[in-house]
Scaffold this motif. Structure first.
Motif, short mmCIF file in Angstrom:
data_model
loop_
_atom_site.label_atom_id
_atom_site.label_comp_id
_atom_site.label_asym_id
_atom_site.label_seq_id
_atom_site.Cartn_x
_atom_site.Cartn_y
_atom_site.Cartn_z
N LEU A 179 0.83 -1.20 0.00
CA LEU A 179 0.00 0.00 0.00
C LEU A 179 0.87 1.25 0.00
O LEU A 179 0.61 2.20 -0.76
CB LEU A 179 -0.92 -0.02 1.22
CG LEU A 179 -1.66 1.29 1.52
CD1 LEU A 179 -2.55 1.70 0.35
CD2 LEU A 179 -2.47 1.18 2.80
N GLN A 180 1.89 1.25 0.83
CA GLN A 180 2.77 2.41 0.88
C GLN A 180 3.52 2.61 -0.44
O GLN A 180 3.71 3.74 -0.89
CB GLN A 180 3.75 2.24 2.05
CG GLN A 180 3.06 2.26 3.40
CD GLN A 180 3.92 1.68 4.51
OE1 GLN A 180 4.98 1.09 4.25
NE2 GLN A 180 3.48 1.84 5.75
N ALA A 314 9.64 3.80 -3.42
CA ALA A 314 8.76 2.69 -3.78
C ALA A 314 9.54 1.38 -3.86
O ALA A 314 9.04 0.33 -3.45
CB ALA A 314 8.06 2.98 -5.11
N ALA A 315 10.77 1.44 -4.38
CA ALA A 315 11.59 0.23 -4.44
C ALA A 315 11.91 -0.29 -3.05
O ALA A 315 11.93 -1.50 -2.81
CB ALA A 315 12.88 0.52 -5.22
N GLU A 316 12.14 0.63 -2.10
CA GLU A 316 12.40 0.20 -0.73
C GLU A 316 11.18 -0.46 -0.11
O GLU A 316 11.28 -1.45 0.61
CB GLU A 316 12.85 1.41 0.09
CG GLU A 316 13.35 1.07 1.50
CD GLU A 316 12.21 0.92 2.49
OE1 GLU A 316 12.37 0.19 3.49
OE2 GLU A 316 11.14 1.53 2.26
N TRP A 487 6.50 16.40 -6.21
CA TRP A 487 5.73 15.35 -5.52
C TRP A 487 5.66 15.71 -4.05
O TRP A 487 6.52 16.39 -3.50
CB TRP A 487 6.36 13.97 -5.72
CG TRP A 487 7.44 13.61 -4.75
CD1 TRP A 487 8.68 14.16 -4.67
CD2 TRP A 487 7.39 12.62 -3.72
NE1 TRP A 487 9.40 13.57 -3.67
CE2 TRP A 487 8.63 12.62 -3.07
CE3 TRP A 487 6.40 11.73 -3.32
CZ2 TRP A 487 8.92 11.78 -2.02
CZ3 TRP A 487 6.69 10.87 -2.26
CH2 TRP A 487 7.94 10.91 -1.63
N GLU A 488 4.60 15.25 -3.41
CA GLU A 488 4.36 15.51 -2.01
C GLU A 488 4.34 14.19 -1.26
O GLU A 488 3.64 13.26 -1.66
CB GLU A 488 3.04 16.24 -1.81
CG GLU A 488 3.02 17.61 -2.46
CD GLU A 488 1.66 18.27 -2.37
OE1 GLU A 488 1.63 19.50 -2.55
OE2 GLU A 488 0.67 17.57 -2.14
N ALA A 489 5.10 14.10 -0.17
CA ALA A 489 5.16 12.86 0.59
C ALA A 489 3.78 12.51 1.11
O ALA A 489 3.12 13.34 1.73
CB ALA A 489 6.14 13.00 1.76
N PRO A 490 3.29 11.28 0.85
CA PRO A 490 1.94 10.92 1.25
C PRO A 490 1.82 10.71 2.75
O PRO A 490 2.46 9.84 3.33
CB PRO A 490 1.68 9.61 0.49
CG PRO A 490 3.04 9.04 0.30
CD PRO A 490 3.99 10.21 0.17
N GLU A 491 1.01 11.50 3.42
CA GLU A 491 0.77 11.31 4.85
C GLU A 491 -0.09 10.08 5.09
O GLU A 491 -0.05 9.49 6.16
CB GLU A 491 0.09 12.55 5.43
CG GLU A 491 0.94 13.81 5.34
CD GLU A 491 0.19 15.02 5.87
OE1 GLU A 491 0.79 16.10 5.90
OE2 GLU A 491 -0.98 14.85 6.26
N ALA A 492 -0.86 9.69 4.07
CA ALA A 492 -1.75 8.54 4.26
C ALA A 492 -0.97 7.26 4.50
O ALA A 492 -1.46 6.34 5.16
CB ALA A 492 -2.65 8.37 3.04
N ALA A 503 6.18 -2.07 10.16
CA ALA A 503 6.48 -1.59 8.82
C ALA A 503 5.93 -0.19 8.68
O ALA A 503 4.75 0.04 8.84
CB ALA A 503 5.84 -2.50 7.76
N ALA A 504 6.78 0.76 8.41
CA ALA A 504 6.36 2.14 8.20
C ALA A 504 7.16 2.71 7.05
O ALA A 504 8.36 2.46 6.94
CB ALA A 504 6.58 2.97 9.46
#
Length: 514
Positions: A179-180, A314-316, A487-492, A503-504
């Motif tokens: 999801l992240q 995203a790769a991480e 791009w804006e870091a997704p807080e969701a 996992a974060a």
């Protein structure tokens, strides 16, 4: 007939214990508490630092401050570009698809999270049936037993597979990481749309500037052609001179339709980018299009690139999901314990449907264990381990590709600025030469044809400068995109992470100097 069972035999022998039917359930819950912390498979650890050269390494760790490039286009002070960006970010169909993919990934994660909880169902039925009096049960010979019966039944059923070895927990970790990754990839789509809008707008503005310069050149060549024709009529110029002047005019005249078509195509592309019909922005062709002011960009450290690049983050996250998949596969090697519980009321008459004497209850603990499966589980574990190695290599490759993109884009933009500066110097020289030619022509020192030559040189310099400015603007867009701008870091992602999963999503990638 047998005597009724004494009520005292149905009571538990020890004082303080729960009723007999709940004792197995209590023991099972005790086992759950004892094994709740067990989770097979590797715990996810941040990937090792990637050597990016210049004495820097980039581990995934704490954050550091860096330039904010989320709305870099606002520094250009272009109201038309600001309006186009706002429309694209709210209406672009690619961005709306990316949002739908996030909702899909969130729903899949919620489904995995729901698998850790019991399932409970309720049912009620009325069954009217008649049994054969000649069947294996001698209904007709049993006093008081009617062959035709109506059975009223209401109750519930519950089932729960205990997560003894953490397989479901690992599955939730993997779903959360995916999801992240989807959220970060959606921000990558945003970054791409921002770059496309800016690139298309700069192309339209550059085409307008080039068109104006070429039209001025064509006007000068038209005057030159008329002058040469007049001189030819007076016998001062040959027919070859007329043909040469006409050829120059025709060559420039042939360029205009292509430039106008490029400008129109760019404006039509803007309409699609803002999620509207292509002709939505055609009114821009009749309005002003001023070139933006370009300047050197403070890039910052190389670590800032990886901190902002959605493809790296995203790769991480995909690497974290692959690590969790190993635990899911490993859990299949161990026993599984599931508990089924059912209860309710069953009677032949509605009058005593919910009486205590009509109650029914059942509990069924079930242990299952794969003792032999032809090595399929261990093969799946090896496959998941190989997938994790691939994800680790993909992460490292994403880091190197990001740095390569930034290095190339930075070099190209600096080269574009240098070219633009030199073109401007040439334009200033051509402007000075044209001013001198006009003064000399007014004083009668030179003929009109010489003034027209200087004027054409000025228009050629204007055309070259317009092209150089457009190229530099496009290279600026490429540089911002390579740096992860827009791009804006997704807080969701942080909100959707399970607090117990470990996992974060890493919001940033920090740098450490050697």
């Amino acid at each position: 007939m047998k005597s009724a069972t004494p009520a005292s035999l149905l009571r538990p022998a020890a004082v303080g214990l729960p009723p007999l039917p709940w004792r197995p359930l209590t023991l099972a819950l005790s086992c759950v508490l004892l094994t709740a912390c067990a989770a097979v498979g590797p715990d996810y650890r941040e990937p090792p630092a990637v050597d990016v050269g210049n004495g820097w390494t980039l581990p995934l760790a704490t954050a550091s401050e860096s330039a904010d490039l989320t709305r870099w286009w606002s520094t250009l002070d272009d109201p038309v570009l600001d309006r186009l960006m706002a429309a694209a970010l709210s209406q672009n169909l690619d961005l709306r698809q990316a949002a739908a993919r996030i909702n899909e990934a969130r729903a899949l994660r919620d489904r995995v999270a729901g698998e850790r909880l019991p399932t409970v169902g309720a049912a009620a039925s009325v069954n009217r049936r008649r049994q054969s009096e000649n069947g294996p049960l001698p209904v007709g010979s049993i006093p008081g037993l009617d062959a035709t019966q109506t059975i009223y039944d209401a109750g519930f059923d519950a089932a729960w597979e205990l997560d003894l070895f953490g397989g479901k927990r690992r599955a939730l970790e993997g779903a959360t990481a995916r999801l992240q990754a989807t959220e970060v990839e959606a921000q990558g789509v945003r970054m791409r749309i921002v770059a496309e809008v800016a690139r298309t707008w700069f192309a339209a503005v550059g085409a307008r500037s080039e068109l104006h310069a070429q039209e001025a050149t064509l006007d000068t060549l038209q005057q030159t052609l008329e002058l040469v024709r007049l001189r030819h009529a007076m016998g001062d110029a040959s027919a070859a001179d007329v043909d040469a002047a006409y050829a120059q005019w025709a060559a420039v005249n042939a360029l205009l339709p292509d430039i106008a078509a490029r400008q129109r195509a760019a404006v039509l592309g803007l309409g699609v980018l803002v999620g509207a019909p292509p002709e939505r922005e055609l009114a821009l062709l009749d309005g002003p299009m001023a070139p933006s002011t370009l300047r050197a960009l403070p890039v910052g450290e190389r670590a800032d690139v990886l901190r902002r690049r959605p493809d790296v983050l995203a790769a991480e996250r995909r690497l974290a999901a692959s690590s969790a998949d190993i635990g899911v596969a490993t859990a299949e090697l161990f026993p599984k314990l599931s508990i089924g519980v059912g209860g309710g009321f069953q009677t032949l008459s509605t009058g005593n449907w919910f009486d205590e004497s009509s109650s029914r209850f059942s509990i069924l603990p079930l242990v299952s264990w794969r003792l032999f499966d032809g090595g399929r589980v261990r093969a799946e574990i090896r496959a998941r381990e190989a997938a994790e190695r691939q994800a680790a290599l993909a992460y490292e490759q994403a880091v190197l590709v990001a740095l390569g993109d930034a290095e190339r884009a930075l070099g190209d933009y600096h080269g574009g600025l240098d070219t633009l500066e030199r073109r401007r110097m040439a334009l200033e020289a051509a402007s000075a030469s044209h001013r001198h030619a006009k003064a000399r022509y007014a004083a009668g020192d030179i003929a009109l044809v010489e003034l027209l030559v200087a004027q054409r040189s000025l228009h050629d310099a204007e055309t070259a400068t317009a092209r150089a400015h457009t190229n530099a603007a496009l290279q600026l867009v490429t540089l911002y995109k390579a740096l992860g701008g827009g791009w804006e870091a997704p807080e969701a992602a942080a909100r959707s992470a399970d607090p117990t999963s470990g996992a974060a999503v890493p919001a940033r990638i920090a740098s450490s100097s050697r």
